[in-house]
Design a protein around this motif. Structure first.
Motif, PDB file in Angstrom:
ATOM      1  N   ASP A 123       0.904  -1.150  -0.002  1.00  0.00           N
ATOM      2  CA  ASP A 123      -0.236   0.016   0.053  1.00  0.00           C
ATOM      3  C   ASP A 123       0.909   1.246  -0.177  1.00  0.00           C
ATOM      4  O   ASP A 123       2.098   1.280   0.257  1.00  0.00           O
ATOM      5  N   MET A 124       0.271   2.193  -0.475  1.00  0.00           N
ATOM      6  CA  MET A 124       1.086   3.742  -0.424  1.00  0.00           C
ATOM      7  C   MET A 124       0.409   4.554   0.569  1.00  0.00           C
ATOM      8  O   MET A 124      -0.751   4.746   0.854  1.00  0.00           O
ATOM      9  N   GLU A 125       1.322   4.962   1.554  1.00  0.00           N
ATOM     10  CA  GLU A 125       1.071   5.934   2.644  1.00  0.00           C
ATOM     11  C   GLU A 125       1.329   7.385   2.265  1.00  0.00           C
ATOM     12  O   GLU A 125       1.568   7.563   1.182  1.00  0.00           O
ATOM     13  N   VAL A 151       0.249   3.675  -6.619  1.00  0.00           N
ATOM     14  CA  VAL A 151       0.508   5.067  -6.786  1.00  0.00           C
ATOM     15  C   VAL A 151      -0.874   5.665  -6.632  1.00  0.00           C
ATOM     16  O   VAL A 151      -1.927   5.338  -6.922  1.00  0.00           O
ATOM     17  N   GLN A 152      -0.490   7.202  -6.141  1.00  0.00           N
ATOM     18  CA  GLN A 152      -1.554   7.988  -5.885  1.00  0.00           C
ATOM     19  C   GLN A 152      -1.902   9.038  -6.779  1.00  0.00           C
ATOM     20  O   GLN A 152      -0.963   9.934  -7.158  1.00  0.00           O
ATOM     21  N   ALA A 153      -3.143   9.261  -7.658  1.00  0.00           N
ATOM     22  CA  ALA A 153      -3.187  10.150  -8.800  1.00  0.00           C
ATOM     23  C   ALA A 153      -3.246  11.576  -8.258  1.00  0.00           C
ATOM     24  O   ALA A 153      -2.760  12.256  -8.980  1.00  0.00           O
ATOM     25  N   LEU A 173       1.050  -2.351 -10.786  1.00  0.00           N
ATOM     26  CA  LEU A 173       0.658  -1.330  -9.882  1.00  0.00           C
ATOM     27  C   LEU A 173      -0.936  -1.235  -9.595  1.00  0.00           C
ATOM     28  O   LEU A 173      -1.839  -1.592 -10.520  1.00  0.00           O
ATOM     29  N   ARG A 174      -1.123  -0.723  -8.511  1.00  0.00           N
ATOM     30  CA  ARG A 174      -2.456  -0.242  -7.993  1.00  0.00           C
ATOM     31  C   ARG A 174      -2.674   1.276  -8.107  1.00  0.00           C
ATOM     32  O   ARG A 174      -1.510   1.871  -7.868  1.00  0.00           O
ATOM     33  N   LEU A 175      -3.692   1.865  -9.058  1.00  0.00           N
ATOM     34  CA  LEU A 175      -3.921   3.205  -9.037  1.00  0.00           C
ATOM     35  C   LEU A 175      -4.783   3.632  -8.136  1.00  0.00           C
ATOM     36  O   LEU A 175      -6.019   2.980  -8.366  1.00  0.00           O
ATOM     37  N   CYS A 176      -4.561   4.592  -7.313  1.00  0.00           N
ATOM     38  CA  CYS A 176      -5.846   5.161  -6.493  1.00  0.00           C
ATOM     39  C   CYS A 176      -5.754   6.671  -6.596  1.00  0.00           C
ATOM     40  O   CYS A 176      -4.916   7.543  -6.974  1.00  0.00           O
ATOM     41  N   LYS A 177      -6.497   7.253  -5.957  1.00  0.00           N
ATOM     42  CA  LYS A 177      -6.622   8.780  -5.923  1.00  0.00           C
ATOM     43  C   LYS A 177      -5.557   9.140  -5.081  1.00  0.00           C
ATOM     44  O   LYS A 177      -5.019  10.146  -5.103  1.00  0.00           O
ATOM     45  N   GLY A 178      -5.495   8.395  -3.876  1.00  0.00           N
ATOM     46  CA  GLY A 178      -4.892   8.778  -2.527  1.00  0.00           C
ATOM     47  C   GLY A 178      -5.584   9.543  -1.307  1.00  0.00           C
ATOM     48  O   GLY A 178      -6.496  10.235  -1.740  1.00  0.00           O
ATOM     49  N   ILE A 179      -5.407   8.995  -0.327  1.00  0.00           N
ATOM     50  CA  ILE A 179      -6.290   9.165   0.995  1.00  0.00           C
ATOM     51  C   ILE A 179      -5.856  10.226   2.077  1.00  0.00           C
ATOM     52  O   ILE A 179      -6.461  10.680   2.844  1.00  0.00           O
ATOM     53  N   TYR A 180      -4.481  10.527   2.116  1.00  0.00           N
ATOM     54  CA  TYR A 180      -4.084  11.184   2.903  1.00  0.00           C
ATOM     55  C   TYR A 180      -4.254  12.712   2.604  1.00  0.00           C
ATOM     56  O   TYR A 180      -4.029  12.998   1.357  1.00  0.00           O
ATOM     57  N   ALA A 216      -8.312   1.177  -8.550  1.00  0.00           N
ATOM     58  CA  ALA A 216      -8.968   1.482  -7.156  1.00  0.00           C
ATOM     59  C   ALA A 216      -9.876   2.534  -6.885  1.00  0.00           C
ATOM     60  O   ALA A 216      -9.294   3.622  -6.813  1.00  0.00           O
ATOM     61  N   THR A 217     -11.047   2.531  -7.370  1.00  0.00           N
ATOM     62  CA  THR A 217     -11.836   3.752  -7.093  1.00  0.00           C
ATOM     63  C   THR A 217     -13.323   3.171  -7.119  1.00  0.00           C
ATOM     64  O   THR A 217     -13.719   1.908  -7.633  1.00  0.00           O
ATOM     65  N   HIS A 218     -14.138   4.015  -6.398  1.00  0.00           N
ATOM     66  CA  HIS A 218     -15.624   3.803  -6.468  1.00  0.00           C
ATOM     67  C   HIS A 218     -16.227   5.067  -7.170  1.00  0.00           C
ATOM     68  O   HIS A 218     -17.470   5.181  -7.094  1.00  0.00           O
ATOM     69  N   ASP A 219     -15.509   5.971  -7.840  1.00  0.00           N
ATOM     70  CA  ASP A 219     -16.035   7.095  -8.391  1.00  0.00           C
ATOM     71  C   ASP A 219     -16.587   6.773  -9.790  1.00  0.00           C
ATOM     72  O   ASP A 219     -15.804   6.264 -10.602  1.00  0.00           O
TER      73      ASP A 219
HETATM   74  C1  LIG Z   1      -8.768  -1.201  -3.109  1.00  0.00           C
HETATM   75  C2  LIG Z   1      -8.337   0.014  -2.679  1.00  0.00           C
HETATM   76  C3  LIG Z   1      -7.045   0.185  -2.179  1.00  0.00           C
HETATM   77  C4  LIG Z   1      -6.491   1.489  -1.559  1.00  0.00           C
HETATM   78  N1  LIG Z   1      -5.227   1.772  -1.354  1.00  0.00           N
HETATM   79  C5  LIG Z   1      -4.761   3.038  -1.082  1.00  0.00           C
HETATM   80  C6  LIG Z   1      -3.529   3.060  -0.746  1.00  0.00           C
HETATM   81  O1  LIG Z   1      -2.654   2.197  -0.911  1.00  0.00           O
HETATM   82  N2  LIG Z   1      -2.891   4.507  -0.619  1.00  0.00           N
HETATM   83  C7  LIG Z   1      -3.939   5.637  -0.436  1.00  0.00           C
HETATM   84  O2  LIG Z   1      -3.491   6.811  -0.242  1.00  0.00           O
HETATM   85  N3  LIG Z   1      -5.194   5.319  -0.700  1.00  0.00           N
HETATM   86  C8  LIG Z   1      -5.783   3.979  -1.002  1.00  0.00           C
HETATM   87  N4  LIG Z   1      -6.872   3.963  -1.227  1.00  0.00           N
HETATM   88  C9  LIG Z   1      -7.954   5.080  -1.038  1.00  0.00           C
HETATM   89  C10 LIG Z   1      -7.944   5.751  -2.380  1.00  0.00           C
HETATM   90  O3  LIG Z   1      -6.885   6.553  -2.357  1.00  0.00           O
HETATM   91  C11 LIG Z   1      -9.324   6.769  -2.129  1.00  0.00           C
HETATM   92  O4  LIG Z   1      -9.162   7.780  -0.988  1.00  0.00           O
HETATM   93  C12 LIG Z   1     -10.522   6.153  -1.913  1.00  0.00           C
HETATM   94  O5  LIG Z   1     -10.808   5.025  -2.762  1.00  0.00           O
HETATM   95  C13 LIG Z   1     -11.686   7.314  -2.309  1.00  0.00           C
HETATM   96  O6  LIG Z   1     -11.579   7.568  -3.643  1.00  0.00           O
HETATM   97  P1  LIG Z   1     -12.680   7.229  -4.680  1.00  0.00           P
HETATM   98  O7  LIG Z   1     -11.711   7.137  -6.018  1.00  0.00           O
HETATM   99  O8  LIG Z   1     -13.441   5.893  -4.496  1.00  0.00           O
HETATM  100  O9  LIG Z   1     -13.479   8.471  -5.093  1.00  0.00           O
HETATM  101  P2  LIG Z   1     -14.580   9.368  -4.162  1.00  0.00           P
HETATM  102  O10 LIG Z   1     -14.950  10.343  -4.891  1.00  0.00           O
HETATM  103  O11 LIG Z   1     -13.714   9.796  -2.707  1.00  0.00           O
HETATM  104  O12 LIG Z   1     -15.758   8.267  -3.713  1.00  0.00           O
HETATM  105  C14 LIG Z   1     -16.710   8.084  -4.406  1.00  0.00           C
HETATM  106  C15 LIG Z   1     -17.734   7.290  -3.713  1.00  0.00           C
HETATM  107  O13 LIG Z   1     -17.288   6.207  -3.093  1.00  0.00           O
HETATM  108  C16 LIG Z   1     -17.739   6.120  -1.668  1.00  0.00           C
HETATM  109  N5  LIG Z   1     -16.431   6.016  -0.796  1.00  0.00           N
HETATM  110  C17 LIG Z   1     -15.245   6.228  -1.157  1.00  0.00           C
HETATM  111  N6  LIG Z   1     -14.319   5.890  -0.225  1.00  0.00           N
HETATM  112  C18 LIG Z   1     -15.205   5.408   0.923  1.00  0.00           C
HETATM  113  C19 LIG Z   1     -14.923   4.989   2.108  1.00  0.00           C
HETATM  114  N7  LIG Z   1     -13.488   5.162   2.651  1.00  0.00           N
HETATM  115  N8  LIG Z   1     -15.908   4.727   3.100  1.00  0.00           N
HETATM  116  C20 LIG Z   1     -17.127   4.838   2.430  1.00  0.00           C
HETATM  117  N9  LIG Z   1     -17.605   5.181   1.297  1.00  0.00           N
HETATM  118  C21 LIG Z   1     -16.593   5.484   0.488  1.00  0.00           C
HETATM  119  C22 LIG Z   1     -18.638   7.324  -1.216  1.00  0.00           C
HETATM  120  O14 LIG Z   1     -19.965   7.033  -1.654  1.00  0.00           O
HETATM  121  C23 LIG Z   1     -18.246   8.233  -2.367  1.00  0.00           C
HETATM  122  O15 LIG Z   1     -19.132   9.076  -2.873  1.00  0.00           O
HETATM  123  C24 LIG Z   1      -7.446   2.743  -1.782  1.00  0.00           C
HETATM  124  C25 LIG Z   1      -8.748   2.412  -2.331  1.00  0.00           C
HETATM  125  C26 LIG Z   1      -9.161   1.273  -2.618  1.00  0.00           C
HETATM  126  C27 LIG Z   1     -10.495   1.150  -3.179  1.00  0.00           C
END
Ligand SMILES: Cc1cc2nc3c(=O)[nH]c(=O)nc-3n(C[C@H](O)[C@H](O)[C@H](O)COP(=O)(O)OP(=O)(O)OC[C@H]3O[C@@H](n4cnc5c(N)ncnc54)[C@H](O)[C@@H]3O)c2cc1C
Length: 298
Positions: A123-125, A151-153, A173-180, A216-219
């Motif tokens: 995972d990326m921190e 990697v974090q977009a 690679l896993r591509l995500c937005k980034g959570i921090y 990796a996204t729910h967007d």
């Molecule tokens: C499989 C996976 C692995 C990941 N690994 C990393 C990592 O290694 N490093 C890192 O920095 N980030 C990681 N993330 C987190 C990622 O960076 C985003 O912060 C997170 O996925 C929210 O972005 P989104 O693309 O889903 O879009 P958003 O616009 O943030 O979310 C879209 C919709 O999804 C739902 N949602 C999203 N996140 C959550 C949540 N946590 N709880 C409840 N509902 C939620 C909401 O309904 C939201 O409206 C990971 C995410 C996933 C899915």
């Protein structure tokens, strides 16, 4: 502001109530519960990745305890013929105080993953460890294809990091937005800018011959944009998978599976669920907003 208020009120909420809310996003406290969750996901046509919840380790004993759970997880995944791998956070495995121990632990986990034909995702921190984490990934992947990075977009440096990794050879690679929460100088903070960066990076990876990418996204916009790219570039199923967090956007998840796309669910579990969840909420109060929205029946 509302998200911040929720986070500041968290210590007043009884733990049992926090547990009830968290249950949707956390598979349980024990490995057994997590494996049961993986089995159920597998039965629904999804693979999984197991994540042990834990704080940053501050002693070798703590880091080795983390390793031990992951070692058991890899062995049990194989013994129970489950379709799953593991995701690890290097700060839990000694990165912040002993880099050579961290590397040793990872090498042992990868050896076990090789024996069981599994995979270790790093995972990326936060940005204080981005370079260190990618360096460790580079060292490890020279000898194995059983390890992948994230990697974090939102990081401005990600496009050049991705290009470098692609130039150096096949990557996982896993591509995500980034959570921090990161400062504007190093990360895009604007929602649309992050979305655009996500799709640019995905295109770069797919055109650059990436071995396999975890999207990796729910967007919804990003899922649709990714599907469009996959189709236009005629990317076969072996080269990508969608990845989502346990309990999040389950309808979107099922639609992707029904349409034949590979999908992996990130399954967090562990005794330290409370400390971990509250730290993550403090670090990024936006998560509280997501959770509350997901709990509402509309
Ligand atoms: C499989 C996976 C692995 C990941 N690994 C990393 C990592 O290694 N490093 C890192 O920095 N980030 C990681 N993330 C987190 C990622 O960076 C985003 O912060 C997170 O996925 C929210 O972005 P989104 O693309 O889903 O879009 P958003 O616009 O943030 O979310 C879209 C919709 O999804 C739902 N949602 C999203 N996140 C959550 C949540 N946590 N709880 C409840 N509902 C939620 C909401 O309904 C939201 O409206 C990971 C995410 C996933 C899915």
């Amino acid at each position: 502001m509302i998200n911040r208020a929720v986070v500041s009120l968290l210590p007043l909420v009884p733990r049992s109530l926090v547990w009830k809310i968290s249950r949707r996003y956390i598979a349980g406290k024990s490995l057994e519960e997590a494996l049961q969750c993986v089995k159920e996901l597998n039965d629904q046509g999804m693979s999984a990745t197991l994540d042990v919840l834990g704080e940053d380790s501050t002693s070798s004993e703590q880091a080795l305890r983390g390793e031990e759970i992951y070692q058991r997880a890899l062995a049990e995944i194989d013994r129970q013929s489950l379709d799953a791998n593991i995701s690890v956070k290097l700060s839990m495995l000694a990165l912040r105080f002993d880099e050579s121990l961290c590397l040793e632990i990872l090498q042992r986990l990868i050896r076990t993953a090789e024996i069981h034909d599994s995979f270790v995702r790093i995972d990326m921190e936060d940005s204080s460890v981005t370079e260190k984490t990618l360096d460790i990934y580079r060292r490890l992947r020279k000898d194995t294809d059983k390890v992948g990075a994230v990697v974090q977009a939102y990081l401005r440096s990600t496009e050049s990091d991705v290009q470098k990794l692609l130039d150096e050879g096949d990557t996982f690679l896993r591509l995500c937005k980034g959570i921090y929460v990161e400062p504007e100088e190093i990360a895009f903070n604007d929602f649309t800018e992050i979305q655009d960066a996500f799709l640019r990076n995905l295109e770069l990876m797919l055109r650059g011959g990436i071995k396999k990418v975890g999207i990796a996204t729910h967007d919804t916009r990003l899922v649709e944009g990714s599907l469009d790219l996959l189709q236009r570039l005629e990317i076969p199923k072996e080269r990508y998978e969608f990845q989502m967090l346990l309990g999040v956007t389950e309808k979107l998840r099922s639609e992707l599976v029904e349409n034949g796309h590979p999908l992996r669910v990130y399954v967090p579990f562990g005794e330290e669920w409370y400390a971990y969840s509250s730290r993550r909420l403090r670090e990024n109060p936006k998560i509280a907003g997501h959770v509350i929205r997901n709990m509402l029946p509309f």
